[in-house]
Motif scaffolding. Structure first.
Motif, PDB file in Angstrom:
ATOM      1  N   ARG A   1       0.827  -1.208   0.070  1.00  0.00           N
ATOM      2  CA  ARG A   1      -0.168   0.124  -0.197  1.00  0.00           C
ATOM      3  C   ARG A   1       0.874   1.211   0.040  1.00  0.00           C
ATOM      4  NH1 ARG A   1      -5.510  -1.157   1.105  1.00  0.00           N
ATOM      5  NH2 ARG A   1      -5.782  -3.477   0.562  1.00  0.00           N
ATOM      6  N   ASN A   2       2.125   1.323  -0.118  1.00  0.00           N
ATOM      7  CA  ASN A   2       3.031   2.170  -0.285  1.00  0.00           C
ATOM      8  C   ASN A   2       3.160   3.013   1.135  1.00  0.00           C
ATOM      9  OD1 ASN A   2       3.811   1.581  -3.203  1.00  0.00           O
ATOM     10  ND2 ASN A   2       1.918   2.884  -3.480  1.00  0.00           N
ATOM     11  N   ILE A   3       3.129   2.241   2.077  1.00  0.00           N
ATOM     12  CA  ILE A   3       3.063   2.835   3.343  1.00  0.00           C
ATOM     13  C   ILE A   3       4.295   2.344   4.184  1.00  0.00           C
ATOM     14  CG2 ILE A   3       2.064   2.893   5.824  1.00  0.00           C
ATOM     15  CD1 ILE A   3      -0.811   2.599   4.331  1.00  0.00           C
ATOM     16  N   LYS A   4       5.076   3.449   4.655  1.00  0.00           N
ATOM     17  CA  LYS A   4       6.352   2.933   5.240  1.00  0.00           C
ATOM     18  C   LYS A   4       6.216   2.246   6.629  1.00  0.00           C
ATOM     19  CE  LYS A   4      10.634   5.147   6.849  1.00  0.00           C
ATOM     20  NZ  LYS A   4      11.427   6.531   6.894  1.00  0.00           N
ATOM     21  N   SER A   5       7.169   1.392   6.687  1.00  0.00           N
ATOM     22  CA  SER A   5       7.552   0.617   8.248  1.00  0.00           C
ATOM     23  C   SER A   5       8.853   0.664   8.365  1.00  0.00           C
ATOM     24  CB  SER A   5       6.642  -0.602   8.051  1.00  0.00           C
ATOM     25  OG  SER A   5       7.472  -1.517   7.368  1.00  0.00           O
ATOM     26  N   ILE A   6       9.138   0.529   9.660  1.00  0.00           N
ATOM     27  CA  ILE A   6      10.409   0.463  10.212  1.00  0.00           C
ATOM     28  C   ILE A   6      10.574  -0.437  11.407  1.00  0.00           C
ATOM     29  CG2 ILE A   6      11.559   2.549   9.142  1.00  0.00           C
ATOM     30  CD1 ILE A   6      11.171   3.790  12.095  1.00  0.00           C
ATOM     31  N   THR A   7      11.361  -1.055  11.754  1.00  0.00           N
ATOM     32  CA  THR A   7      11.757  -2.096  13.038  1.00  0.00           C
ATOM     33  C   THR A   7      11.713  -1.320  14.227  1.00  0.00           C
ATOM     34  OG1 THR A   7      13.970  -2.282  12.631  1.00  0.00           O
ATOM     35  CG2 THR A   7      12.711  -3.874  11.595  1.00  0.00           C
ATOM     36  N   GLY A   8      11.745  -1.498  15.477  1.00  0.00           N
ATOM     37  CA  GLY A   8      11.912  -1.011  16.424  1.00  0.00           C
ATOM     38  C   GLY A   8      13.134  -0.464  16.697  1.00  0.00           C
ATOM     39  N   SER A   9      14.202  -1.325  16.144  1.00  0.00           N
ATOM     40  CA  SER A   9      15.671  -0.975  16.374  1.00  0.00           C
ATOM     41  C   SER A   9      15.928   0.072  15.346  1.00  0.00           C
ATOM     42  CB  SER A   9      16.626  -2.198  16.030  1.00  0.00           C
ATOM     43  OG  SER A   9      16.327  -3.185  16.848  1.00  0.00           O
ATOM     44  N   GLU A  10      15.302   0.178  14.313  1.00  0.00           N
ATOM     45  CA  GLU A  10      15.547   1.227  13.399  1.00  0.00           C
ATOM     46  C   GLU A  10      14.964   2.540  13.944  1.00  0.00           C
ATOM     47  OE1 GLU A  10      15.372  -1.150   9.009  1.00  0.00           O
ATOM     48  OE2 GLU A  10      13.553  -0.490   9.933  1.00  0.00           O
ATOM     49  N   PHE A  11      13.746   2.389  14.466  1.00  0.00           N
ATOM     50  CA  PHE A  11      13.066   3.830  15.288  1.00  0.00           C
ATOM     51  C   PHE A  11      14.231   4.386  16.275  1.00  0.00           C
ATOM     52  CE2 PHE A  11      10.856   6.022  18.363  1.00  0.00           C
ATOM     53  CZ  PHE A  11      10.084   6.862  17.568  1.00  0.00           C
ATOM     54  N   ILE A  12      14.944   3.262  16.991  1.00  0.00           N
ATOM     55  CA  ILE A  12      15.671   3.772  18.028  1.00  0.00           C
ATOM     56  C   ILE A  12      16.825   4.356  17.470  1.00  0.00           C
ATOM     57  CG2 ILE A  12      17.213   2.928  19.942  1.00  0.00           C
ATOM     58  CD1 ILE A  12      14.437   2.960  20.902  1.00  0.00           C
ATOM     59  N   GLY A  13      17.509   3.764  16.418  1.00  0.00           N
ATOM     60  CA  GLY A  13      18.748   4.640  15.731  1.00  0.00           C
ATOM     61  C   GLY A  13      18.251   5.887  15.118  1.00  0.00           C
ATOM     62  N   GLU A  14      16.835   6.072  14.687  1.00  0.00           N
ATOM     63  CA  GLU A  14      16.633   7.251  13.921  1.00  0.00           C
ATOM     64  C   GLU A  14      16.316   8.516  14.966  1.00  0.00           C
ATOM     65  OE1 GLU A  14      13.282   7.095  11.501  1.00  0.00           O
ATOM     66  OE2 GLU A  14      14.234   5.709   9.861  1.00  0.00           O
ATOM     67  N   SER A  15      16.149   7.819  16.282  1.00  0.00           N
ATOM     68  CA  SER A  15      15.642   9.096  17.236  1.00  0.00           C
ATOM     69  C   SER A  15      16.767   9.278  18.453  1.00  0.00           C
ATOM     70  CB  SER A  15      14.383   8.600  17.889  1.00  0.00           C
ATOM     71  OG  SER A  15      14.431   7.242  18.599  1.00  0.00           O
ATOM     72  N   LYS A  16      18.007   8.870  18.041  1.00  0.00           N
ATOM     73  CA  LYS A  16      18.962   8.840  18.902  1.00  0.00           C
ATOM     74  C   LYS A  16      19.083  10.452  19.321  1.00  0.00           C
ATOM     75  CE  LYS A  16      22.034   4.915  18.281  1.00  0.00           C
ATOM     76  NZ  LYS A  16      23.685   4.351  17.799  1.00  0.00           N
ATOM     77  N   GLY A  17      18.986  11.230  18.504  1.00  0.00           N
ATOM     78  CA  GLY A  17      19.322  12.757  18.794  1.00  0.00           C
ATOM     79  C   GLY A  17      17.933  13.394  19.647  1.00  0.00           C
ATOM     80  N   ASP A  18      16.904  12.706  19.706  1.00  0.00           N
ATOM     81  CA  ASP A  18      15.725  13.164  20.463  1.00  0.00           C
ATOM     82  C   ASP A  18      16.257  13.459  21.840  1.00  0.00           C
ATOM     83  OD1 ASP A  18      14.984  13.018  17.811  1.00  0.00           O
ATOM     84  OD2 ASP A  18      13.274  11.456  18.413  1.00  0.00           O
ATOM     85  N   SER A  19      15.435  14.536  22.581  1.00  0.00           N
ATOM     86  CA  SER A  19      15.467  14.659  23.671  1.00  0.00           C
ATOM     87  C   SER A  19      14.365  13.617  24.475  1.00  0.00           C
ATOM     88  CB  SER A  19      14.873  15.940  24.297  1.00  0.00           C
ATOM     89  OG  SER A  19      13.745  16.110  23.832  1.00  0.00           O
ATOM     90  N   LEU A  20      14.843  12.933  25.455  1.00  0.00           N
ATOM     91  CA  LEU A  20      13.985  11.770  26.069  1.00  0.00           C
ATOM     92  C   LEU A  20      13.180  12.522  27.374  1.00  0.00           C
ATOM     93  CD1 LEU A  20      16.565   8.970  25.982  1.00  0.00           C
ATOM     94  CD2 LEU A  20      15.196   9.789  24.258  1.00  0.00           C
ATOM     95  N   ASN A  21      12.065  11.743  27.603  1.00  0.00           N
ATOM     96  CA  ASN A  21      11.289  12.129  28.826  1.00  0.00           C
ATOM     97  C   ASN A  21      11.858  11.127  29.959  1.00  0.00           C
ATOM     98  OD1 ASN A  21       9.386  11.227  31.152  1.00  0.00           O
ATOM     99  ND2 ASN A  21       8.200  12.783  29.809  1.00  0.00           N
ATOM    100  N   LYS A  22      12.833  11.570  30.823  1.00  0.00           N
ATOM    101  CA  LYS A  22      13.549  10.777  31.892  1.00  0.00           C
ATOM    102  C   LYS A  22      12.574  10.009  32.660  1.00  0.00           C
ATOM    103  CE  LYS A  22      17.443   9.745  33.953  1.00  0.00           C
ATOM    104  NZ  LYS A  22      18.177   8.820  33.169  1.00  0.00           N
ATOM    105  N   ASP A  23      11.551  10.390  33.230  1.00  0.00           N
ATOM    106  CA  ASP A  23      10.638   9.521  33.834  1.00  0.00           C
ATOM    107  C   ASP A  23      10.033   8.368  32.951  1.00  0.00           C
ATOM    108  OD1 ASP A  23       9.126   8.958  36.259  1.00  0.00           O
ATOM    109  OD2 ASP A  23       7.439   9.487  35.072  1.00  0.00           O
ATOM    110  N   ILE A  24       9.788   8.684  32.092  1.00  0.00           N
ATOM    111  CA  ILE A  24       9.348   7.456  31.105  1.00  0.00           C
ATOM    112  C   ILE A  24      10.504   6.378  30.623  1.00  0.00           C
ATOM    113  CG2 ILE A  24       8.310   6.591  28.854  1.00  0.00           C
ATOM    114  CD1 ILE A  24       6.390   7.865  31.021  1.00  0.00           C
TER     115      ILE A  24
END
Length: 204
Positions: free
Chosen positions: A123-146
């Motif tokens: 259906r031409n919809i993008k999907s990624i694995t959980g590991s790929e998401f973690i890699g893409e979001s390395k530079g994101d600020s994190l919610n420390k409590d969560i």
């Protein structure tokens, strides 16, 4: 970059720390996924994930219902669709709805399920694995409590896996001991059964 990340059950289980990225990325958890987690029962590792998701809602995590109608609905005769589970159907429907309403680049499904990923690609919809998401979001600020709560969930899962492994090894060892000494055990039972008869003979 996609503006909606739809998270699958398997990813929540393997990478619960993903929920700490909700402040930077719009994370969507299908209600069917929440129901799947809740049905596993209280006091289980699944219930821990459900509680973590619930505590992440105030940080921006959205719980979404699958739409009732779609312009380009899933076709039951589609072989790729037939491989999907009930929760996967809802995940796919939510992704398709976002694509129809906001554009094909809007949704991205985060899943480790190959059947679901294959269907989405049709259906031409993008999907990624959980590991790929973690890699893409390395530079994101994190919610420390969560992040801390997710780490506790992961630690609990590791303990559960370790205990299950140890119990499995012990059960296997006990089975091997019984099997190795089966002749001795059988003979012992025979001797025990014969004892009363021998006693009668001796009295005679």
């Amino acid at each position: 970059m996609p503006s909606r990340y739809i998270i699958d059950t398997s990813v929540l289980f393997q990478h619960p720390q993903i929920l700490s990225r909700a402040g930077n990325r719009k994370l969507v958890i299908p209600r069917a996924v929440m129901e799947e987690l809740s049905h596993r029962g209280k006091g289980s590792k699944w219930a821990d994930i459900a509680e973590l998701v619930a505590s992440s809602i105030p940080t921006g995590v959205k719980i979404a219902d699958a739409p009732e109608n779609l312009k380009n609905d899933l076709i039951q005769s589609d072989r790729n669709a037939q491989r999907l589970s009930g929760a996967d159907f809802d995940i796919a429907r939510i992704a398709i709805a976002y694509a129809e309403e906001q554009g094909i680049d809007t949704p991205c499904v985060v899943t480790n399920d190959k059947a679901l990923a294959y269907f989405l690609s049709s259906r031409n919809i993008k999907s990624i694995t959980g590991s790929e998401f973690i890699g893409e979001s390395k530079g994101d600020s994190l919610n420390k409590d969560i992040e801390d709560k997710a780490e506790k969930v992961v630690s609990s899962q590791r303990r559960y896996i370790f205990i299950s492994f140890v119990l499995g090894v012990l059960a296997s060892a006990a089975g091997n001991i019984v099997y190795s000494n089966i002749d001795l055990l059988v003979c012992s039972d025979v001797m025990d059964a014969s004892a009363p008869k021998l006693a009668v003979l001796c009295q005679a």
